[in-house]
Design an enzyme around this catalytic site. Structure first.
Site, PDB file in Angstrom:
ATOM      1  N   TYR A 235      -7.490   7.195   7.772  1.00 41.41           N
ATOM      2  CA  TYR A 235      -8.840   7.540   7.310  1.00 41.41           C
ATOM      3  C   TYR A 235      -9.846   6.760   8.144  1.00 41.41           C
ATOM      4  CZ  TYR A 235      -7.962  10.164   2.984  1.00 41.41           C
ATOM      5  OH  TYR A 235      -7.623  11.121   2.064  1.00 41.41           O
TER       6      TYR A 235
ATOM      7  N   CYS B 187      30.548   1.215 -19.334  1.00 37.37           N
ATOM      8  CA  CYS B 187      29.167   1.621 -19.628  1.00 37.37           C
ATOM      9  C   CYS B 187      28.677   0.891 -20.883  1.00 37.37           C
ATOM     10  CB  CYS B 187      29.115   3.132 -19.845  1.00 37.37           C
ATOM     11  SG  CYS B 187      27.538   3.723 -20.486  1.00 37.37           S
TER      12      CYS B 187
ATOM     13  N   CYS C  58      28.161   5.949 -14.957  1.00 35.43           N
ATOM     14  CA  CYS C  58      29.035   6.066 -16.126  1.00 35.43           C
ATOM     15  C   CYS C  58      29.806   7.376 -16.008  1.00 35.43           C
ATOM     16  CB  CYS C  58      28.173   6.072 -17.398  1.00 35.43           C
ATOM     17  SG  CYS C  58      29.044   6.710 -18.842  1.00 35.43           S
TER      18      CYS C  58
ATOM     19  N   SER D 242     -14.773  -8.767   9.184  1.00 30.82           N
ATOM     20  CA  SER D 242     -14.257  -8.501   7.843  1.00 30.82           C
ATOM     21  C   SER D 242     -15.441  -8.445   6.878  1.00 30.82           C
ATOM     22  CB  SER D 242     -13.280  -9.597   7.428  1.00 30.82           C
ATOM     23  OG  SER D 242     -13.901 -10.850   7.581  1.00 30.82           O
ATOM     24  N   ILE D 243     -15.207  -7.833   5.731  1.00 37.80           N
ATOM     25  CA  ILE D 243     -16.262  -7.710   4.718  1.00 37.80           C
ATOM     26  C   ILE D 243     -15.989  -8.747   3.632  1.00 37.80           C
ATOM     27  CG2 ILE D 243     -17.159  -6.170   2.918  1.00 37.80           C
ATOM     28  CD1 ILE D 243     -16.652  -3.840   4.769  1.00 37.80           C
TER      29      ILE D 243
ATOM     30  N   LYS E 257     -21.717  -0.278   0.709  1.00 44.66           N
ATOM     31  CA  LYS E 257     -22.496  -0.563   1.917  1.00 44.66           C
ATOM     32  C   LYS E 257     -23.915  -0.043   1.701  1.00 44.66           C
ATOM     33  CE  LYS E 257     -18.400   0.053   4.843  1.00 44.66           C
ATOM     34  NZ  LYS E 257     -17.649   0.970   5.701  1.00 44.66           N
TER      35      LYS E 257
ATOM     36  N   ARG F  70      -7.034  -4.873  14.574  1.00 43.18           N
ATOM     37  CA  ARG F  70      -8.168  -5.774  14.406  1.00 43.18           C
ATOM     38  C   ARG F  70      -7.880  -7.151  15.024  1.00 43.18           C
ATOM     39  NH1 ARG F  70     -11.949  -6.451  10.074  1.00 43.18           N
ATOM     40  NH2 ARG F  70     -10.687  -5.244   8.640  1.00 43.18           N
TER      41      ARG F  70
ATOM     42  N   ALA G 108       6.609  27.959  12.746  1.00 44.20           N
ATOM     43  CA  ALA G 108       7.368  28.526  13.872  1.00 44.20           C
ATOM     44  C   ALA G 108       6.440  28.930  15.014  1.00 44.20           C
ATOM     45  CB  ALA G 108       8.174  29.733  13.398  1.00 44.20           C
ATOM     46  N   GLU G 109       5.256  29.441  14.666  1.00 39.89           N
ATOM     47  CA  GLU G 109       4.301  29.854  15.704  1.00 39.89           C
ATOM     48  C   GLU G 109       3.759  28.625  16.428  1.00 39.89           C
ATOM     49  OE1 GLU G 109       1.699  32.244  18.036  1.00 39.89           O
ATOM     50  OE2 GLU G 109       3.641  32.521  17.075  1.00 39.89           O
ATOM     51  N   TYR G 110       3.476  27.555  15.681  1.00 38.12           N
ATOM     52  CA  TYR G 110       3.021  26.302  16.294  1.00 38.12           C
ATOM     53  C   TYR G 110       4.099  25.789  17.252  1.00 38.12           C
ATOM     54  CZ  TYR G 110       1.223  21.547  16.832  1.00 38.12           C
ATOM     55  OH  TYR G 110       0.749  20.372  17.368  1.00 38.12           O
TER      56      TYR G 110
ATOM     57  N   GLU H  51      -8.520   3.076   8.869  1.00 32.88           N
ATOM     58  CA  GLU H  51      -7.337   2.427   8.303  1.00 32.88           C
ATOM     59  C   GLU H  51      -6.111   3.312   8.482  1.00 32.88           C
ATOM     60  OE1 GLU H  51      -6.678  -1.109   5.621  1.00 32.88           O
ATOM     61  OE2 GLU H  51      -8.394  -0.369   6.742  1.00 32.88           O
TER      62      GLU H  51
ATOM     63  N   CYS I 291      28.508  10.268 -23.464  1.00 35.55           N
ATOM     64  CA  CYS I 291      27.572   9.143 -23.416  1.00 35.55           C
ATOM     65  C   CYS I 291      26.212   9.526 -24.003  1.00 35.55           C
ATOM     66  CB  CYS I 291      27.402   8.693 -21.969  1.00 35.55           C
ATOM     67  SG  CYS I 291      26.344   7.259 -21.782  1.00 35.55           S
TER      68      CYS I 291
ATOM     69  N   ASP J  48      -5.553   0.142   1.350  1.00 27.89           N
ATOM     70  CA  ASP J  48      -4.668  -1.002   1.557  1.00 27.89           C
ATOM     71  C   ASP J  48      -3.731  -0.671   2.717  1.00 27.89           C
ATOM     72  OD1 ASP J  48      -3.747  -3.493   1.115  1.00 27.89           O
ATOM     73  OD2 ASP J  48      -2.654  -3.060  -0.730  1.00 27.89           O
TER      74      ASP J  48
ATOM     75  N   GLU K 289     -17.318   3.698  -1.229  1.00 32.05           N
ATOM     76  CA  GLU K 289     -16.077   4.343  -0.776  1.00 32.05           C
ATOM     77  C   GLU K 289     -14.874   3.507  -1.214  1.00 32.05           C
ATOM     78  OE1 GLU K 289     -16.302   3.124   3.891  1.00 32.05           O
ATOM     79  OE2 GLU K 289     -18.027   4.158   3.080  1.00 32.05           O
TER      80      GLU K 289
ATOM     81  N   LYS L 259     -11.425   1.171  -0.823  1.00 27.22           N
ATOM     82  CA  LYS L 259     -10.904   0.124   0.064  1.00 27.22           C
ATOM     83  C   LYS L 259      -9.402   0.378   0.204  1.00 27.22           C
ATOM     84  CE  LYS L 259     -10.768  -4.862   0.844  1.00 27.22           C
ATOM     85  NZ  LYS L 259      -9.357  -4.921   1.219  1.00 27.22           N
TER      86      LYS L 259
ATOM     87  N   LYS M 256     -13.003  -5.884  -5.569  1.00 24.33           N
ATOM     88  CA  LYS M 256     -11.559  -5.744  -5.770  1.00 24.33           C
ATOM     89  C   LYS M 256     -11.207  -5.232  -7.176  1.00 24.33           C
ATOM     90  CE  LYS M 256      -8.795  -7.697  -3.093  1.00 24.33           C
ATOM     91  NZ  LYS M 256      -8.277  -7.920  -1.773  1.00 24.33           N
TER      92      LYS M 256
ATOM     93  N   CYS N  92      28.326   3.691 -23.857  1.00 24.81           N
ATOM     94  CA  CYS N  92      29.447   4.411 -24.484  1.00 24.81           C
ATOM     95  C   CYS N  92      30.814   3.793 -24.199  1.00 24.81           C
ATOM     96  CB  CYS N  92      29.444   5.872 -24.046  1.00 24.81           C
ATOM     97  SG  CYS N  92      29.913   6.095 -22.312  1.00 24.81           S
TER      98      CYS N  92
END
Length: 683
Positions: free
Chosen positions: A229, A414, A432, A83-84, A296, A143, A35-37, A179, A438, A124, A120, A122, A320, A417
């Site tokens: 990140y 169902c 059901c 790319s790596i 790296k 990219r 609320a303050e923000y 990423e 059941c 996705d 580190e 990777k 991977k 039952c």
């Protein structure tokens, strides 16, 4: 306020809001209530609206810009986004091969010291280049092909974790690369929302994140749960780059950008293998998807010596993990009945290794999603398994079928039952209707029945219910009263004689209840505590309620068509009526007659709304809520102008601020007790 004062206040507010956004989004350690923000944000918005000349690019108010784009402008990268190379050998051999190659390229002797690597995750997601000039974010680009990407600045501005101004530094140019990704919980919530609306769901978090970043309307991008990140640099001017990659990441974090803390500096192939194995073990527990780890060479000097080969750095590799999506054959579709009675179509698959384990069953969620994906028995389908999320079929591999295959249909009865399968108006879920009868719903029915707000049988929790149902001791609710004695319970795992005797006493005590509690305990879909009380007050007798038509049910306060239909469907099942009758034969009773309720008596809070916040000294939140509702009051989750009182305890949060802001009267526990006593000093 003079223009100079307004200008300095706007600058001060921008700095404050940027600081608090960093605490909230990046560090997850907010210093002030929401609320303050919001109050500071509104103040800055008002200044900027009245004086547009004070608006600046790094203002938090510019995170969502309304203009919808026709298309994206191409951006030529000052430093190519390369790319790596990917190491597809997912065993330890992949890490060993990389270390050997680096040592060979550097011409190191066998007995030379181990090389230090930055290791580190990777992620996705989607690679993004953030360009800061004089400390302010001026451009964000994808990219693309590595040379040219697309300008997605206005969508990237909507990501709260990305600072619009760097902290503590303002070099002429600093490009940060990283990423954009989507956390699994946000992705699952988003797909669940899409399913409820009957709209298209997303295949995986990566596609969802990429789609949001490339969305021409930034307002839509702002609604998607995107995260970021940082993991490296692009062009830099006037910024001293540290001598190692790991120190560079520390420096980027110091500028206010989120950098993943799952990283390490390790020595040699042994260190790489250890990191690869540790992250493989942690993969399922991570809040986001990774498809591998990245190694790296840590020293920038050595990186320069190693250089590049065909546009890939020799000093880095992506190692991977097994893929989280695979293709297999759908052999048949079965129906699974959940604990709450919901019917889920389940794909029986040709077993396939996906996400590190062999999968032979996967969810198809519901009939509508299954139809939208066009999946039929015999199809080649894409299966996804990520983390601890249940494996799911996300689509079929396009192609003609060899022969006609009929569409899957939901059963009318169902499979567990035999009760009627119903789909409520406006709902996409089939369920059901044999709740108390059941077998698939037995455990849920028992736990709900025994709950504190229902029959209040203390000691009848998950562990005991599992044993009672799995051991065949309790098949239906009346068995609680008719088939359990202290000796039977004492024989259960981790059940002492004393606790067995206590549970028997608790079950016996629960026979004496109220109609409202009993109705709630039956677990009728959409009948919560308040509705159960309204039904009990309106009908007074169970028989009258059981035989009430939909029209009569609609006369009850707050009962709409969906709830009325649900109650009718419940009592229309003969076995549900039989369970209710058997419970009464077992001795479950309550005072009957109009108004015979647990909340009969003085109702000083009738028609009043209260909000609870913080911890009260003597009452739990549930106890306070029950007392307020028994007095006729309503407990709301948020403070508005309709709130009559806010009851605040220790460590009260933003609801207390909101109450002060709206001038709502604030009570402590003593004040609440005075209200409940019917005294009118606070009323």
């Amino acid at each position: 306020m003079h223009h100079e004062d307004r200008s300095s206040r706007a600058t001060e507010l921008r700095a404050l809001l940027n600081h608090h956004a960093h605490r909230y989004y990046v560090l997850d350690e907010p210093e002030i209530p929401d609320a303050e923000y919001d109050r500071l944000f509104a103040e800055l918005q008002a200044i900027e609206a009245a004086h547009p000349e004070l608006l600046s690019a790094d203002s938090p108010t510019q995170r969502v810009i309304g203009k919808v784009l026709d298309g994206f402008t191409p951006v030529r990268h000052a430093v190519p986004m390369l790319s790596i190379r990917t190491e597809t050998d997912t065993t330890a051999g992949g890490a060993r091969a990389f270390d050997e190659r680096v040592r060979r390229e550097l011409g190191l002797a066998e007995d030379a010291p181990a090389i230090e690597y930055a290791a580190e995750l990777k992620f996705d997601g989607l690679a993004i280049n953030l360009r800061y000039e004089d400390g302010v974010l001026v451009q964000a680009a994808t990219r693309g092909d590595g040379e040219t990407g697309e300008d997605v600045t206005q969508n990237i501005r909507t990501i709260g974790q990305i600072p619009l101004r760097l902290q503590g530094v303002a070099p002429p140019v600093l490009e940060i690369r990283g990423e954009v990704y989507m956390r699994r919980d946000g992705f699952e919530r988003m797909n669940e929302r899409q399913r409820e609306r009957g709209e298209k769901t997303f295949v995986n978090p990566r596609n969802a994140a990429a789609g949001a970043v490339r969305q021409l309307d930034p307002a839509i991008a702002a609604q998607r749960p995107l995260s970021f990140y940082a993991y490296g640099l692009g062009e830099t001017r006037g910024w001293d780059q540290p001598a190692t990659h790991s120190a560079t990441l520390d420096a980027i974090a110091a500028c206010g950008l989120p950098v993943c803390d799952r990283r390490a500096v390790v020595a040699g192939a042994g260190g790489l293998i250890e990191f690869h194995d540790a992250m493989a073990a942690a993969r399922d527990a991570l809040p986001f998807d990774i498809d591998g780890v990245v190694y790296k060479v840590d020293a920038t000097l050595l990186q320069r010596r190693l250089g590049f080969v065909t546009r890939e750095p020799r000093w880095a590799v992506a190692h991977k993990y097994p893929a989280q999506e695979q293709v297999t054959t759908l052999n048949e579709i079965e129906i699974q009945v959940g604990r709450t009675g919901k019917l889920t179509p389940v794909a029986k698959l040709e077993p396939v290794f996906v996400g590190g384990t062999t999968v032979s069953n996967a969810t198809l969620h519901n009939l509508f999603e299954l139809r939208r994906k066009g999946v039929r028995v015999g199809d080649r389908v894409i299966v996804r398994r990520a983390g601890d999320v249940i494996p799911e079929v996300v689509g079929r591999v396009p192609g003609a079928r060899a022969a006609y295959v009929p569409n899957f249909r939901m059963p009318a009865a169902c499979p567990v039952c035999g009760s009627a399968v119903l789909r409520e108006r406006g709902s996409i879920a089939h369920a059901c209707s044999g709740g108390l009868y059941c077998a698939a719903q037995r455990k849920q029915a028992l736990l709900h029945y025994a709950g504190r707000r229902a029959m209040d049988i203390e000691g009848l929790g998950d562990r005991i219910v599992d044993q009672l149902v799995d051991g065949g001791l309790v098949r239906t609710l009346p068995d609680l009263y008719d088939k359990l004695d202290a000796a039977t319970l004492a024989a259960l795992d981790r059940m002492a004689d004393k606790s067995a005797a206590n549970l028997v006493a608790g079950i016996a005590a629960s026979k004496s209840t109220t109609l409202a509690r009993f109705l709630y305990a039956l677990g009728i879909r959409h009948v919560g505590e308040a509705t159960a009380r309204d039904l009990a007050r309106h009908f007074g007798r169970l028989d009258a309620l059981q035989d009430a038509s939909v029209e009569q049910l609609l006369e009850v306060n707050d009962v709409g068509p969906v709830v009325a239909q649900s109650i009718r469907a419940f009592f229309d099942q003969p076995h549900n009526r039989e369970v209710v009758a058997a419970l009464r034969r077992s001795g479950v009773h309550w005072p009957e007659g109009q108004g015979a309720l647990d909340d009969a008596g003085p109702r000083p809070l009738l028609g009043r709304t209260l909000v609870l916040t913080g911890t009260l000294p003597h009452w739990s939140r549930d106890e306070a809520k029950a007392a307020i509702e028994a007095a006729g009051g309503k407990v709301a989750g948020s403070v508005s102008r309709k709130t009559n009182w806010v009851v605040a305890g220790a460590e009260a949060g933003s609801k207390l601020d909101k109450a002060r802001e709206l001038g709502v009267e604030i009570l402590d526990e003593a004040g609440l007790r005075a209200l409940l006593g019917g005294t009118d000093d606070a009323a």
